[in-house]
Design an enzyme around this catalytic site. Structure first.
Site, PDB file in Angstrom:
ATOM      1  N   HIS A 108       5.210   4.487  -9.709  1.00 25.08           N
ATOM      2  CA  HIS A 108       6.074   4.030  -8.703  1.00 25.08           C
ATOM      3  C   HIS A 108       6.294   2.331  -8.505  1.00 25.08           C
ATOM      4  O   HIS A 108       7.192   1.661  -8.209  1.00 25.08           O
ATOM      5  CB  HIS A 108       5.393   4.300  -7.287  1.00 25.08           C
ATOM      6  CG  HIS A 108       5.735   5.798  -6.807  1.00 25.08           C
ATOM      7  ND1 HIS A 108       4.868   6.465  -5.883  1.00 25.08           N
ATOM      8  CD2 HIS A 108       6.615   6.518  -7.423  1.00 25.08           C
ATOM      9  CE1 HIS A 108       5.497   7.594  -5.663  1.00 25.08           C
ATOM     10  NE2 HIS A 108       6.523   7.991  -6.753  1.00 25.08           N
ATOM     11  N   ASP A 122      -0.737  -1.544   1.343  1.00 24.66           N
ATOM     12  CA  ASP A 122      -0.670  -0.371   0.442  1.00 24.66           C
ATOM     13  C   ASP A 122      -0.010  -0.667  -1.082  1.00 24.66           C
ATOM     14  O   ASP A 122       1.349  -0.970  -0.770  1.00 24.66           O
ATOM     15  CB  ASP A 122      -0.284   0.836   1.048  1.00 24.66           C
ATOM     16  CG  ASP A 122      -0.313   2.265   0.491  1.00 24.66           C
ATOM     17  OD1 ASP A 122       0.081   2.450  -0.806  1.00 24.66           O
ATOM     18  OD2 ASP A 122      -0.669   3.161   1.079  1.00 24.66           O
ATOM     19  N   THR A 123      -0.366  -0.359  -2.010  1.00 24.79           N
ATOM     20  CA  THR A 123       0.237  -0.852  -3.279  1.00 24.79           C
ATOM     21  C   THR A 123       1.416   0.223  -3.614  1.00 24.79           C
ATOM     22  O   THR A 123       2.525  -0.191  -4.179  1.00 24.79           O
ATOM     23  CB  THR A 123      -0.516  -0.778  -4.723  1.00 24.79           C
ATOM     24  OG1 THR A 123      -1.232   0.133  -4.676  1.00 24.79           O
ATOM     25  CG2 THR A 123      -1.658  -1.790  -4.360  1.00 24.79           C
ATOM     26  N   ASP A 124       1.327   1.358  -3.471  1.00 29.05           N
ATOM     27  CA  ASP A 124       2.268   2.397  -3.582  1.00 29.05           C
ATOM     28  C   ASP A 124       3.485   2.299  -2.731  1.00 29.05           C
ATOM     29  O   ASP A 124       4.496   2.237  -3.247  1.00 29.05           O
ATOM     30  CB  ASP A 124       1.510   3.799  -3.332  1.00 29.05           C
ATOM     31  CG  ASP A 124       2.446   5.203  -3.866  1.00 29.05           C
ATOM     32  OD1 ASP A 124       3.327   4.736  -4.508  1.00 29.05           O
ATOM     33  OD2 ASP A 124       1.943   6.107  -3.451  1.00 29.05           O
ATOM     34  N   ASP A 125       3.154   2.202  -1.331  1.00 30.21           N
ATOM     35  CA  ASP A 125       4.234   1.961  -0.497  1.00 30.21           C
ATOM     36  C   ASP A 125       5.004   0.584  -0.948  1.00 30.21           C
ATOM     37  O   ASP A 125       6.238   0.490  -0.832  1.00 30.21           O
ATOM     38  CB  ASP A 125       3.797   1.557   1.112  1.00 30.21           C
ATOM     39  CG  ASP A 125       2.944   2.969   1.626  1.00 30.21           C
ATOM     40  OD1 ASP A 125       2.459   3.557   0.670  1.00 30.21           O
ATOM     41  OD2 ASP A 125       2.984   3.085   2.569  1.00 30.21           O
TER      42      ASP A 125
END
Length: 655
Positions: free
Chosen positions: A450, A371-374
């Site tokens: 983020h 997951d890119t956000d995480d």
């Protein structure tokens, strides 16, 4: 002139009085208490607050238990759950999907499923009274005909809707060979769609109707079919199943994950196991061992999520422990907790969750889908341990850069799955599937913000070519109000709270007008109590609802994080930030020295389905209050080496 002077005097008095009222000792006290709460909640070197969809999915589970023959061993307690539903029903007869303090009525699909469950176990007068109210409300909303397509698929599997009235899902879209590679749907739809679509395609193809005792719902129709619900299962050969069906089955088995889920979600797992139940009844000689193993592992996965120690009966969608651990580790580290004490937690997360030369998964069973956000915020956490993770950090950064979409923004899971496949976009809209889920994985401003924040911790600045593209994406997608529509949190408030700190970390000049527009947006949306809040209806009717709603601690923290980056620009911004900080302190006291969100702040599928993320209230207020405290004490670092939109140095201090 006299009126102007009086106004200035009053304004100065208000600014000074509010500033003075924010007691930094109380700020530190709230920070310390929250840190203690977080330490008490560590389990096996992780923080784990399962995101949940609401009780309607437990109502659905009652019927799925019947199909899967699990009623005798499940932790599901019908007496307890029934009482829970009776207590949470609105006065008008409806039920909400997840808690939303801005609304005094419920959601149609949630009310239909809760009604169906109660009718199926109807055994006391209280239930009958609840059913009468719910029935009246459902019909007033348009009845079963007005429900989402996903609801109709599930109703059809139990004989409450005709399969033939639902669009057929052609099985050739699950083929990869030859010309079919251009229509292979896995390469087109979002990661979260595919494991649900495979099971739904199976059930629709077979026109499966499970023979289990459920209540009839004809009274919820506005125009019930004259000849009743048509039950017409597809004819089949036990020994020679269709070759296309076997290809679909192979695709489904590829989705099985280590803990037993299919695609990492409870809903997709249950739909898949129900498909296996039907397949096994028709072709008992095929996949015997695989299906039996799937039942065993799938049962563990679903029960673990639906009846976990923290959010039992809330309808938990999946395991998101790495995201929770990232957020709370970040909050604890930034607020000054001992790095060495937190290190085993971070080390465990990197070891178990971070995929080699890729990113980190959202939680258990997401290993196949980093997951890119995480990963963007994981970089923030790893920046505290640069020496310990000197191998992983450059690999993670390289992977993040490789995931950037052509428009400069970032998706959640898959690069290039924007809404530019017009054929499939049209098909999903025509089939009605788009009214139940987000089909694609487009770039979004919150994730992009983020990631900028994470990269900024390692010296990447606004003059870097790929970060320039991120900034261009943010500028291009900013709306007329000065904000953006967020993909994973509610909503326009959340977007500003992600974008502005991200720009600040890469040393972008926050004096530029488009950034100032986003700050002005926040100033105009701040509630009288000093907080920020936004209703989920801002996705359905943004003109009316954008940035509007009762305050929550998470949304207030998002707003405050943006304001703090420009805190010293003028007194109006200072005043707004002070008020937001005071709201957090006041709400902390009102909720018995805890941070808790009284409204949904997470987005699953915009305008359709929402998720509550309990970990947000345990982390974002801690980060926001800590930064507020540092700014108030003159300890917060504001960059002097700034860049404009062209990546050129700005010869002035930001603030």
């Amino acid at each position: 002139m006299k009126k102007i002077l009086i106004g200035l005097i009053i304004g100065l008095f208000l600014f000074s009085s509010v500033n003075a009222s924010v007691n930094l000792t109380e700020v530190q006290n709230a920070i310390s208490i929250q840190q203690g709460i977080n330490w008490a909640e560590v389990h096996n070197n992780t923080w784990y607050y399962p995101p949940y969809l609401g009780e309607m999915f437990i109502s659905e589970y009652y019927f799925e238990l019947l199909v899967l023959n699990w009623t005798h061993k499940s932790a599901f307690n019908a007496t307890y759950f029934t009482e829970r539903l009776l207590q949470t029903q609105f006065e008008d007869g409806s039920w909400e999907q997840v808690r939303e303090q801005n609304l005094e009525t419920g959601q149609l699909d949630a009310t239909v499923f809760n009604y169906w469950y109660l009718k199926s176990i109807n055994n006391n007068p209280k239930i009958e009274a609840a059913l009468q109210k719910a029935r009246k409300w459902i019909v007033a909303q348009g009845g079963i005909e007005a429900t989402q397509t996903m609801t109709k698929f599930k109703l059809a599997a139990f004989g409450q809707y005709s399969w033939e009235d639902l669009w057929y899902v052609p099985l050739f879209i699950f083929k990869q060979n030859g010309i079919f590679k251009y229509t292979y749907v896995k390469d087109i739809v979002a990661q979260w769609v595919y494991p649900h679509l495979t099971a739904l395609a199976y059930l629709r193809y077979q026109r499966t109707v499970f023979n289990v005792p459920v209540a009839d719902l004809r009274e919820l129709w506005i125009n019930y079919p004259k000849n009743g619900i048509k039950i017409s299962p597809r004819e089949y050969s036990t020994l020679n199943p269709d070759s296309d069906l076997l290809i679909l089955m192979d695709e489904i088995f590829k989705l099985k994950q280590p803990l037993g889920s299919f695609g990492a979600y409870t809903i997709s797992t249950l739909l898949t196991l129900m498909s296996f139940k039907d397949f096994q009844s028709k072709h008992p000689h095929l996949y015997q061992n695989e299906i039996q193993k799937a039942y065993e592992d799938g049962y563990y996965f679903v029960e673990f999520n639906y009846f976990n120690f923290r959010e039992a009966y809330h309808g938990s969608l999946d395991d998101g422990r790495w995201w929770d651990t990232i957020l709370i580790s970040w909050a604890m580290l930034e607020s000054g907790q001992d790095k060495e004490r937190i290190f085993p937690i971070v080390q465990n997360m990197v070891k178990e969750g971070l995929q080699p030369k890729k990113g980190i998964g959202y939680g258990y069973d997401f290993e196949y889908a980093p997951d890119t956000d995480d990963t963007g915020l994981l970089l923030v956490v790893m920046s505290y341990y640069k020496e310990a993770f000197q191998k992983q950090i450059p690999e993670t950064i390289e992977w993040l850069f490789s995931m950037q979409n052509d428009d400069g923004g970032y998706p959640a899971f898959d690069k290039g799955k924007n809404e530019d496949n017009l054929l499939f976009k049209f098909a999903f809209n025509m089939a009605g599937i788009a009214n139940s889920a987000e089909i694609f994985d487009p770039s979004c401003p919150d994730i992009t913000g983020h990631i900028m924040e994470g990269l900024g911790e390692f010296g990447y600045q606004a003059n870097h070519p790929q970060i320039q593209n991120m900034i261009k994406y943010q500028r291009k997608t900013q709306n007329k109000w000065g904000s953006w529509q967020a993909r994973w949190g509610v909503n326009y408030i959340m977007a500003v709270g992600a974008v502005v700190p991200g720009l600040a970390r890469v040393n972008y000049d926050l004096n530029e007008q488009w950034v100032q527009n986003s700050i002005n947006y926040l100033l105009n949306k701040q509630n009288k109590d000093g907080g920020f809040g936004e209703c989920v209806l801002s996705y359905n009717d943004p003109e009316k609802w954008n940035g509007i709603g009762k305050s929550t601690v998470t949304q207030t923290s998002w707003g405050l994080l943006a304001l703090l980056e420009v805190y010293n620009q003028n007194e109006q911004i200072k005043h707004a930030a002070d008020r937001a900080a005071q709201y957090l302190l006041d709400q902390f006291k009102r909720d018995d020295n805890t941070f808790y969100d009284h409204s949904t702040i997470g987005t699953g599928h915009r305008g359709l389905l929402y998720l509550q993320y309990p970990s947000y209230a345990q982390s974002f207020p801690l980060v926001a209050l800590n930064r507020y405290q540092k700014i108030s004490q003159g300890q917060y670092h504001f960059s002097k080496n700034l860049y404009n939109g062209n990546g050129e140095p700005v010869q002035k201090q930001n603030i």
